[in-house]
Design a protein around this motif. Structure first.
Motif, short mmCIF file in Angstrom:
data_model
loop_
_atom_site.label_atom_id
_atom_site.label_comp_id
_atom_site.label_asym_id
_atom_site.label_seq_id
_atom_site.Cartn_x
_atom_site.Cartn_y
_atom_site.Cartn_z
N VAL A 1 -14.13 -1.66 -3.58
CA VAL A 1 -13.93 -2.29 -2.47
C VAL A 1 -15.09 -2.04 -1.50
O VAL A 1 -15.55 -0.82 -1.32
N ALA B 1 1.01 -1.20 -0.05
CA ALA B 1 0.07 0.03 -0.08
C ALA B 1 0.88 1.18 0.04
O ALA B 1 2.13 1.15 -0.20
N ASN C 1 -9.37 -1.86 -9.65
CA ASN C 1 -10.03 -1.85 -8.46
C ASN C 1 -8.81 -1.99 -7.33
O ASN C 1 -7.55 -2.40 -7.61
N ASN C 2 -9.02 -1.47 -6.12
CA ASN C 2 -7.88 -1.40 -5.22
C ASN C 2 -6.69 -0.64 -5.86
O ASN C 2 -5.41 -1.34 -5.74
N ASN C 3 -6.85 0.56 -6.25
CA ASN C 3 -5.82 1.22 -7.12
C ASN C 3 -4.81 1.69 -6.19
O ASN C 3 -5.05 2.83 -5.53
N LYS C 4 -3.74 1.26 -6.03
CA LYS C 4 -2.67 1.83 -5.06
C LYS C 4 -1.83 2.38 -5.63
O LYS C 4 -0.70 3.29 -5.02
N SER D 1 -7.29 3.28 -2.90
CA SER D 1 -7.30 1.85 -2.73
C SER D 1 -8.84 1.56 -2.23
O SER D 1 -9.08 0.18 -1.99
N LYS D 2 -9.75 2.40 -2.31
CA LYS D 2 -11.17 2.17 -1.96
C LYS D 2 -11.76 1.69 -3.30
O LYS D 2 -13.12 1.38 -3.33
N ARG D 3 -11.45 1.87 -4.54
CA ARG D 3 -12.02 1.74 -5.88
C ARG D 3 -12.40 -0.05 -5.75
O ARG D 3 -11.66 -0.81 -5.60
N SER E 1 -16.95 0.55 -8.60
CA SER E 1 -15.99 -0.40 -9.29
C SER E 1 -15.21 0.32 -10.34
O SER E 1 -15.51 1.39 -10.85
#
Length: 694
Positions: free
Chosen positions: A523, A15, A536-539, A519-521, A528
């Motif tokens: 989730v 992360a 998704n969960n784009n860090k 990171s919430k994409r 989405s």
């Protein structure tokens, strides 16, 4: 020189590396809180399908990138790509193995590292220009870490420098005004023995003065790229107690009136200034970003409409992190419920008049402005771009109805400082060309690009008299100006992955946007992935390229970079060979060099190495070639890059800001070394007897 493959030691599953203490003081732990944007809006894939039929029309017509009028720092090229006559599926070159390094990007690559230093390419030199606590005004005391006062800090360079602008002084070779904003204060790193539950009055006054902006005259040193601060006539400190004028449709609104300002037309201070821009008429714009954590007792606001407005801006809870409400009631929403509505604007400062009052432009809307950057069309129309730096928030532009006056007379300056007070505010809505192929994995669509079309939806029109006209059903003009996020919600704007810095390319007019991460994409029920935000969960974030009809309402777009470990399948580097790029994560600020190359600074590198500054080639066979030019010390963020042929300037923000560290246990001693406390600072880098990237 071609880039050699780099040994990657990063963990793609990691992360953001930003310390939790940085999140605590910089943004009020925004990433750990509920997403403020709970609106449903139109789902991206649905509108994308309806837009496909429009795509052919837009491609056939071509979106013209307009030339730039006299006096502007921007100018358009005449080649086809600059004028938008490029297929959205082939946005300027497919990359591949590439060729010789384009002019401006020929340097030895800096490898990812975790050193407590600014690491630069071989053959380059560096020097600190100015650091926190250095004198700005004549008579300022020498910085004494253990004996700070608000009075001293109000004469010294502020804390956590972010944006930097360098303005040449006419008739004085290699002499400039350096204008820097100061985003936020990290009190545990400013004061030994700091007690977060019980700050002192002196600590409050010092931190208040450490916010704002600094204007400092600097002189180049012969035969080097050094810049030496001097006490010039323009030197100035703008702090948390400087009076600002409020202009535009919210000026005088009941939403902005307080007991100290019953007229609602002036406000003390500016807080959490993030990035900014230098205007073609010689002023500086700065964006008020994460203002929400400065205000206490939101939970005591019981009116449901007022409470919902506060929640949409992330204003919540009881005591504030800094406890400023104990010393000044304007930070206590229970006593001054409107004070919070007076922050979240684009600020304009005239650095050429040290006595002038800075301005807050409400016609550009209120949200967490990362910055505001300006493009001028051939007829003098001014277009100001700005991103709302929050997960799932929006991209905006303002198109002036007034035209820019050329020249540097006082009359021109007075007129040009009103350009952002009359015009139309828009929010962006995207459609993808391959909506059915986006599954959140970051897999490139079969057409070979993340791309599509879009439109700018009008929210607010401000007339010559400063009065606003709402273009959003169910909202007044004042509501749109002050609660702009809700206006974007109502019209179904596209939810983006933390849109931060916008920068128009001075060579082509194309506009680039840093989307830092999200990171919430996808989730816990959140929106989405879509084609502009394909993971998704784009860090690691992405960089977006717009071919915009600047004064109009249509654009095409593509993703230049989908950042992260080049060895990972979900990354994309403009089509360039990924074995020959530097890994880049969490793009934040953008800048251009004199040759038209894009430069990207990062914040929160999720690849577990220090943040840095990177060059990115935009055109030709090397499109997407990404090379790391420098890295900043551990715990620090790279901010405010200025890229010239003679020197590069960066702001090093919050060095040593690591969890478990503080002023009593420092994790860094940069920039002064030894046992000295870490101090945010501005750094110049140059190539002796040569040009940057030559």
């Amino acid at each position: 020189m071609s880039l050699k493959p780099l040994a990657l030691f990063v963990n793609h599953e990691g992360a953001s590396s930003r310390a939790s203490v940085t999140c605590q003081y910089k943004c009020g732990n925004a990433c750990s809180h509920e997403v403020p944007n709970a609106s449903q809006g139109e789902y991206f894939r649905d509108i994308a399908r309806t837009a496909l039929s429009r795509r052919g029309v837009l491609r056939g017509a071509g979106i013209a990138v307009l030339a730039v009028g006299a006096g502007s720092a921007l100018a358009a090229c005449s080649d086809d790509s600059a004028n938008g006559n490029v297929s959205a599926t082939d946005p300027g070159g497919t990359g591949g193995k590439g060729g010789a390094a384009p002019t401006g990007t020929n340097f030895d690559v800096v490898a990812p590292n975790t050193q407590d230093a600014v690491v630069i390419p071989d053959g380059y030199e560096q020097a600190v220009v100015i650091r926190w606590g250095d004198p700005v005004l004549p008579g300022a005391p020498v910085f004494d870490f253990d004996n700070q006062t608000g009075q001293a800090q109000s004469q010294q360079f502020g804390f956590n420098n972010d944006f930097a602008g360098l303005l040449p002084i006419e008739g004085q070779p290699d002499t400039f005004l350096l204008v820097v904003n100061h985003e936020y204060t990290s009190e545990p790193f400013m004061f030994s023995g700091y007690d977060a539950e019980n700050p002192t009055l002196e600590q409050f006054q010092t931190a208040l003065a450490a916010h704002g902006l600094s204007v400092v005259e600097v002189q180049g040193e012969s035969a080097s790229g050094k810049l030496i601060p001097v006490f010039g006539a323009y030197n100035r400190r703008i702090t948390g107690t400087t009076e600002f004028l409020i202009t535009g449709p919210a000026a005088g609104s009941d939403f902005l009136k307080t007991s100290a300002d019953p007229a609602g037309t002036s406000v003390l201070g500016t807080f959490n200034n993030c990035s900014g821009g230098v205007t073609p008429w010689g002023t500086v714009l700065s964006g008020e970003e994460n203002f929400n954590p400065y205000f206490a007792n939101a939970e005591m606001i019981t009116d449901p409409i007022a409470a919902a407005r506060l929640k949409r801006y992330g204003v919540e809870g009881a005591a504030s992190e800094r406890r400023w409400e104990r010393f000044d009631k304007r930070f206590d929403l229970a006593q001054e419920p409107n004070e919070v509505n007076r922050f979240g604007y684009v600020v304009e400062v005239n650095p050429w008049d040290a006595a002038s009052a800075p301005v807050k432009h409400t016609a550009l809307g209120r949200f967490k402005h990362e910055a505001a950057t300006v493009y001028v069309t051939d007829d003098g129309t001014v277009v100001a771009y700005s991103g709302d730096d929050e997960r799932f928030d929006y991209m905006y532009k303002f198109v002036s109805s007034r035209k820019m006056m050329s020249g540097n007379s006082q009359a021109s300056m007075r007129h040009n400082m009103t350009l952002l007070d009359a015009g139309t505010l828009y929010v962006a809505k995207f459609a993808g060309n391959s909506p059915d192929e986006i599954d959140g994995s970051g897999t490139l669509p079969s057409d070979g690009a993340f791309d599509g079309t879009g439109e700018w939806i009008a929210l607010l029109r401000t007339g010559e008299d400063g009065k606003g006209e709402s273009l959003v059903d169910g909202m007044s003009a004042e509501e749109v100006a002050v609660f702009t996020r809700q206006a974007g919600d109502k019209v179904g704007a596209t939810k983006m992955d933390r849109p931060e810095d916008f920068e128009p390319n001075p060579k082509t007019g194309k506009v680039y946007v840093a989307l830092t991460n999200n990171s919430k994409r996808g989730v816990d029920g959140a929106a989405s992935a879509d084609e502009a935000n394909p993971r998704n969960n784009n860090k690691n974030g992405q960089v977006l390229e717009l071919i915009d009809d600047h004064a109009g309402t249509a654009f095409t777009w593509n993703l230049l970079l989908v950042c992260g470990d080049p060895q990972a399948a979900d990354t994309y580097y403009g089509g360039f060979d990924k074995s020959s790029v530097s890994p880049i994560s969490c793009p934040d600020n953008l800048a251009f060099d004199p040759h038209g190359n894009l430069w990207v600074s990062t914040d929160g590198n999720a690849l577990k190495s220090n943040d840095g500054l990177f060059s990115v080639v935009l055109d030709g066979p090397n499109r997407g070639e990404t090379k790391q030019f420098l890295s900043v010390p551990k715990g620090a963020e790279t901010c405010g890059p200025i890229i010239g042929e003679e020197r590069i300037i960066v702001c090093v923000q919050h060095p040593g800001e690591l969890d478990g560290a503080d002023a009593d246990s420092p994790a860094s001693h940069w920039p002064d070394g030894g046992t000295n406390q870490p101090r945010p600072a501005v750094v110049a880098v140059w190539k002796p007897n040569g040009r940057i990237g030559a």
